[in-house]
Scaffold this active site. Structure first.
Site, PDB file in Angstrom:
ATOM      1  N   LYS A 187     -54.686 -24.886  13.084  1.00  0.00           N
ATOM      2  CA  LYS A 187     -54.017 -24.748  11.782  1.00  0.00           C
ATOM      3  C   LYS A 187     -54.487 -25.934  10.927  1.00  0.00           C
ATOM      4  O   LYS A 187     -53.978 -27.045  11.045  1.00  0.00           O
ATOM      5  CB  LYS A 187     -52.492 -24.776  11.976  1.00  0.00           C
ATOM      6  N   GLY A 240     -51.330 -36.594  11.584  1.00  0.00           N
ATOM      7  CA  GLY A 240     -50.578 -36.540  10.331  1.00  0.00           C
ATOM      8  C   GLY A 240     -49.504 -37.618  10.321  1.00  0.00           C
ATOM      9  O   GLY A 240     -49.634 -38.640  11.011  1.00  0.00           O
ATOM     10  N   GLU A 262     -51.582 -38.305  16.638  1.00  0.00           N
ATOM     11  CA  GLU A 262     -52.251 -39.419  15.935  1.00  0.00           C
ATOM     12  C   GLU A 262     -51.557 -39.536  14.589  1.00  0.00           C
ATOM     13  O   GLU A 262     -51.757 -38.707  13.707  1.00  0.00           O
ATOM     14  CB  GLU A 262     -53.751 -39.103  15.834  1.00  0.00           C
ATOM     15  N   CYS A 296     -55.752 -43.084   8.021  1.00  0.00           N
ATOM     16  CA  CYS A 296     -54.662 -43.695   8.797  1.00  0.00           C
ATOM     17  C   CYS A 296     -55.032 -45.102   9.248  1.00  0.00           C
ATOM     18  O   CYS A 296     -54.155 -45.890   9.585  1.00  0.00           O
ATOM     19  CB  CYS A 296     -54.371 -42.864  10.037  1.00  0.00           C
TER      20      CYS A 296
HETATM   21  C1  SIN Z   1     -57.571 -40.716  10.195  1.00  0.00           C
HETATM   22  O1  SIN Z   1     -57.424 -41.234   9.107  1.00  0.00           O
HETATM   23  O2  SIN Z   1     -56.642 -40.090  10.721  1.00  0.00           O
HETATM   24  C2  SIN Z   1     -58.845 -40.759  10.965  1.00  0.00           C
HETATM   25  C3  SIN Z   1     -59.770 -41.794  10.548  1.00  0.00           C
HETATM   26  C4  SIN Z   1     -60.972 -41.950  11.434  1.00  0.00           C
HETATM   27  O3  SIN Z   1     -61.245 -41.146  12.327  1.00  0.00           O
HETATM   28  O4  SIN Z   1     -61.666 -42.922  11.237  1.00  0.00           O
END
Ligand code: SIN
Length: 488
Positions: A187, A240, A262, A296
């Site tokens: 999804k 997310g 994650e 992230c």
């Molecule tokens: C993310 O922002 O969730 C992943 C970033 C990355 O794989 O470097």
């Protein structure tokens, strides 16, 4: 229809068939114009997609379950070959995949191309790892008996992915799962479905059988609720926010699924007086402004020791002032549009809150269209400001001042999140001491880049569970069966 007369994004592709406005369920492409997808740079519609229902989600789960029998029975080498064929097709079509990605997500084309290669690197890595899914033989405490620890695929997996990396977050989850012998129901974010669907087209062309990889487009509620409630789905992998991750964990609890989460971060980026300042500024640019600050692992809090504070702020501000903000398709763009109005609102609220509490702009203010965020360096940031405790997810670089290593460590660890942390020092003893004391899953010492297929990726505390990439990544899709063989 010839290429010239095809409308919109499709017309810009060397292979227009990669642009699909349809969900992929049990090998069938289901087209229904239920929802529009917008170009974040203009707000114009790029195309449509089906809003998949709970019943369609059940059909996809059933297809993945049926496909498992053949997929898990194939040799590891056979699955590896199919993954490599998929990888090769991704690289052969990298320009088109990058165009689709920029159109729906907004990041500059060069960065989108980087993401396609980054995404493909996971497919290659896990194609290689497929042949190394080894079990073990354990010496038995009983004569005439052997104990074998066998590795088996978990089963049908639900993969829920974010809009900030519409290609790589799929391959990082799907490739180890396929290598392990699992089948997938994906999804993608409803902001960025087309990169996922293009990957589905290429998976079909690579020869990955119908039902092994299903892609459901649409709003998250019906699809997510059905995936999490299903007893057939044995694993959920999600990237997310921490809020949604916790909600999904709650929904998965009654069926006790294996989970990889994650989630959010609040990365500190610490610069000590003894750091190579130019290297630190270069690292800060990479870590803070990649994807316009929408990752992230982006540096969220820059902590700089007082001896180099002014020099660091001046050097960083000069670099940020030189960044070009514009549509991702424009030549020379460094920062594209933010994903939506809510993202811009949060960024502006963080900056206004900081300015009202004593922060000062170190960069020139730009007058930008409402879809774009002003990249800014803020001096005199303090821990009372909202941006100290919350992930801004935008091009805002607040710089905090500290005096001692102990103080820097307390501020850095003073967050419920634990994804990425960065620091710069030329003192090796400090590098080990400080790096070991940081409560984060990813540490960048004298580097602002921590994302490679070869390295384990994931967080601690409120940043989630499990690891992606590396050797650990495939374990998330495997169960261990203890096989006791007696009478020998
Ligand atoms: C993310 O922002 O969730 C992943 C970033 C990355 O794989 O470097």
């Amino acid at each position: 229809m010839t290429l010239d007369t095809l409308p919109g994004l499709r017309a810009q592709l060397a292979d227009p068939d990669l642009f699909r406005e349809a969900a992929l369920i049990a090998g069938d492409w289901i087209a229904r114009p239920d929802m529009e997808v917008a170009d974040p740079a203009t707000g114009d519609a790029l195309g449509t997609m089906p809003d998949c229902t709970a019943a369609e989600t059940e059909t996809a789960i059933a297809a993945a379950e049926a496909a498992m029998k053949d997929w898990r029975a194939r040799t590891h080498a056979e699955r590896a070959d199919l993954l490599m064929a998929w990888h090769d097709l991704m690289l052969a079509h990298e320009q088109d995949l990058a165009r689709i990605l920029t159109a729906e997500q907004g990041k500059p084309l060069g960065e989108a191309l980087g993401e396609i290669r980054y995404g493909a690197s996971f497919v290659r890595w896990f194609a290689e790892e497929a042949r190394r899914i080894n079990g073990t033989i354990i010496p038995s405490p009983v004569k005439g008996k052997k104990i074998l620890a066998m590795k088996e695929p978990v089963g049908v997996c639900a993969i829920i992915t974010p809009w900030n990396f519409p290609n790589a977050m799929i391959t990082r989850k799907v490739a180890p799962g396929l290598a392990a012998g699992c089948t997938m129901v994906i999804k993608p974010s409803d902001f960025t479905p087309y990169s996922a669907l293009a990957l589905g087209v290429l998976a079909e062309r690579a020869g990955i059988p119908a039902g092994v990889l299903n892609i459901l487009t649409g709003r998250p509620e019906a699809i997510g609720g059905t995936l999490t409630a299903s007893a057939v789905v044995r694993k959920l992998s999600f990237t997310g926010s921490t809020r949604v991750g916790a909600l999904l964990a709650e929904q998965c609890a009654p069926t006790l699924k294996k989970m990889s989460l994650e989630l959010g971060g609040n990365a500190p980026f610490v610069v000590f007086d003894d750091a190579d300042l130019d290297l630190a500024v270069e690292g800060a640019m990479v870590s803070k402004f990649r994807n316009g600050g929408q990752t992230c692992v982006c540096a969220n809090r820059l902590l700089v020791q007082s001896g180099v504070y002014d020099a660091f702020v001046a050097k960083l501000a000069a670099k940020v002032d030189a960044l070009k903000v514009g549509a991702g398709t424009e030549e020379g763009t460094d920062i594209g549009p933010m994903i939506n109005a809510a993202a811009i609102e949060k960024i502006n609220a963080h900056v206004e809150d900081a300015l009202s509490k004593g922060a000062e702009r170190a960069t020139a203010q730009r007058d930008l269209d409402a879809r774009f965020a002003d990249p800014v360096v803020l001096r005199n940031a303090t821990t009372e400001m909202r941006l100290a405790g919350e992930e801004t997810f935008g091009p805002v670089a607040p710089v905090f001042r500290f005096e001692t290593e102990e103080e820097a460590l307390a501020i850095a660890n003073g967050t419920p999140f634990g994804l990425a942390a960065y620091f710069y020092t030329s003192d090796m003893a400090r590098a080990f001491r400080f790096g070991e004391a940081l409560e984060f899953g990813l540490i960048g010492a004298n580097t602002g880049a921590v994302s490679h297929a070869e390295a384990p990726f994931g967080g601690v505390k409120a940043s989630g569970l499990g690891r992606e990439g590396a050797q650990e990544g495939i374990e998330e899709y495997l169960e261990t069966k203890a096989f006791h063989l007696g009478g020998l």
